[in-house]
Design an enzyme around this catalytic site. Structure first.
Site, short mmCIF file in Angstrom:
data_model
loop_
_atom_site.label_atom_id
_atom_site.label_comp_id
_atom_site.label_asym_id
_atom_site.label_seq_id
_atom_site.Cartn_x
_atom_site.Cartn_y
_atom_site.Cartn_z
N SER A 131 0.84 -1.19 0.00
CA SER A 131 0.00 0.00 0.00
C SER A 131 0.88 1.24 0.00
CB SER A 131 -0.89 0.01 1.24
OG SER A 131 -0.11 0.34 2.37
N LYS A 132 0.24 2.38 -0.04
CA LYS A 132 0.92 3.69 -0.07
C LYS A 132 1.98 3.81 1.03
CE LYS A 132 -0.40 6.79 -3.14
NZ LYS A 132 0.81 6.75 -3.92
N ARG A 133 1.69 3.16 2.17
CA ARG A 133 2.64 3.23 3.28
C ARG A 133 4.02 2.75 2.87
NH1 ARG A 133 2.18 -0.46 6.92
NH2 ARG A 133 0.61 -1.65 5.81
N HIS A 134 4.06 1.84 1.90
CA HIS A 134 5.35 1.26 1.49
C HIS A 134 6.04 2.09 0.41
CE1 HIS A 134 2.99 -2.32 2.92
NE2 HIS A 134 4.05 -2.36 3.68
N GLY A 135 5.41 3.18 -0.02
CA GLY A 135 6.01 3.99 -1.09
C GLY A 135 5.05 4.08 -2.26
#
Ligand code: GLU
Length: 489
Positions: A257-261
């Site tokens: 997800s976005k959290r990972h980049g």
């Protein structure tokens, strides 16, 4: 053993245009594309835009642009056309209406008038009674007249599928046999109205009408498959083969997800990843031809691609691996091609404009090529060629020497280089000029301060190569500035 594939193969990527093209969707598209190409089949893009509230044209455009950039081509789609179109679900409403009405007429689907509160109460009751919650089915028992009256009276309703109770099983090409007790599913919603069909219904209808042979999609859709099979059976359709791909996880093993980049494909493009690198990387995320090689073109992968050898476990998205692929493909580019690819990054930050000598840019790129992990790295790596470097004076002092010695060696380098002819300020000339300084001060005490004075960096391409690109005037200016700093402090 490779599975025997019945012909003709027709596969699809069916993105919902409710967001930008996601890495996971791109990998699913890639696997469909590879499978189609391997088996002489047809690859279709179908836009699933039935959710009118969330679907947007700009997302569809982004998806098409991303797939194209990645190097995929398709045989049928909203932009290419084809004989099974239209390829946007919003343009197929009449087809869905016909099939919805057929289910309603045959009492295989019904209008449900339960309110949110009713549903909540039913659910709570079931949970309290220790029964797995599902829709009670109560509206399925309403009399036809009653239903008609409520509809005419404008009572809000949805359309539910009457789920037959049975054991349902299907063979997933990747996961093997999957068995489901449909009793647990209950009567699920297939449309908000005959005009507003929902995903499971439209997908089931289109997979038949578009003669899809294999549905290859993310594992997160496994729970939809029994519903789609039931709908297909009710409509007298043939279920396609299914292959559910393991998910892509972030390094912390949670769903990517976005959290990972970045998760949007075009963000990777904009950061300076090459499509061939990303495609190679994505193709090997969960699949490998089984040899030692890592670098494959799409053609090479499609020649070997086999669904039955896809990993059953989830794949981890490792950005360092992607960077490694990208650096490899960057090194494969000619300096001319790389110059064209890097120029936009330099222009965007104002380092380069129309008046800049592109030959100079090309030389810089040739020099920095091996350090580029992504095209945008060219900016921090080449900044010092275009503007005076910033550094702390003490950085000029080589660690095995002292300020006074370095001041002398840098002054000697200044003299040696100032004596050269600007027109023949070549690597060879620069090197032999500096050799005279090396004889007196040694390599480290000579080259280290020259490197720092020219680049402001402790790690950079060789000072001789940098000096050649900068030209005599600039080199003299920078070394002079270094000498002045050392003498003042
Ligand atoms: N529209 C669905 C999605 O974007 C497609 C799923 C499928 O391939 O059936 O996830």
């Amino acid at each position: 053993m490779e599975a025997v594939i019945p012909k003709p193969v027709r596969v699809r990527i069916a993105p919902s245009p409710t967001g930008f093209l996601h890495v996971g969707t791109a990998r699913t598209a890639l696997f469909n594309f590879l499978f189609a190409r391997k088996n002489g089949g047809v690859f279709i893009v179908r836009i699933e835009d039935t959710d009118t509230g969330r679907s947007e044209k700009r997302f569809e455009d982004n998806i098409i642009e991303g797939l194209t950039w990645l190097g995929l081509t398709w045989d049928e789609g909203p932009d290419t056309g084809g004989s099974y179109g239209p390829y946007r679900q919003s343009e197929r409403k009449d087809l869905y209406r016909t099939h919805l009405e057929s289910l309603l007429e045959r009492n295989l689907a019904y209008h449900c008038f339960c309110t949110k509160e009713d549903l909540e109460a039913q659910k709570n009751y079931m949970i309290a009674s220790g029964i797995p919650p599902k829709y009670s089915g109560q509206c399925g028992a309403l009399e036809k007249d009653d239903v008609a009256r409520r509809i005419t009276g404008g009572v809000p309703s949805v359309i539910r599928f009457k789920t037959p109770t049975r054991k349902l099983s299907f063979i997933d090409v990747i996961k093997g046999k999957i068995e489901v007790d449909t009793e647990l599913i209950g009567d699920f919603t297939i449309a908000k109205s005959v005009e507003e069909p929902l995903y499971n219904f439209t997908a089931a209808v289109d997979d038949e009408l578009m003669e899809i042979s294999h549905v290859i999609r993310g594992e997160d859709h496994i729970s939809n498959t029994p519903k789609q099979i039931l709908i297909q059976e009710a409509l007298g359709f043939h279920a396609p083969s299914y292959a559910h791909l393991p998910l892509i996880l972030g390094p912390d093993k949670s769903k990517l997800s976005k959290r990972h980049g970045a998760t949007s494909i075009l963000e990777y493009r904009d950061e300076g990843y090459l499509p061939e690198a990303l495609a190679n990387f994505l193709a090997l995320l969960g699949w490998h031809p089984g040899d030692e090689r890592e670098f494959y073109s799409l053609e090479e992968i499609s020649a070997q691609f086999d669904l039955s050898t896809i990993n059953k476990s989830n794949a981890v998205f490792n950005i360092q691996k992607l960077d490694w692929f990208n650096a490899h493909y960057i090194r494969q580019k000619s300096d001319d091609d790389l110059c064209v690819l890097c120029l936009p990054y330099l222009t965007k930050v104002g380092l380069v404009d129309a008046s800049t000598d592109t030959e100079k840019v090309k030389k810089i790129i040739a020099l920095e090529k091996d350090r580029l992990k992504k095209l945008s790295d060219i900016v921090p790596l080449s900044e010092f060629f275009f503007s005076l470097p910033e550094y702390e004076t003490e950085m000029l002092v080589w660690k095995k020497s002292d300020a006074a010695t370095v001041a002398k060696s840098l002054a000697a380098s200044y003299e040696a280089l100032a004596a050269l002819n600007a027109a023949s300020f070549t690597k060879e000339a620069i090197k032999s000029a500096l050799d005279t300084v090396v004889t007196e001060f040694g390599t480290g005490a000579t080259y280290w301060p020259v490197r720092v004075a020219l680049s402001g960096k402790d790690a950079s391409p060789g000072p001789v190569e940098i000096a050649e690109i900068l030209g005599k005037e600039e080199v003299i200016k920078r070394i002079h500035a270094g000498v002045t700093r050392l003498n003042i402090e």
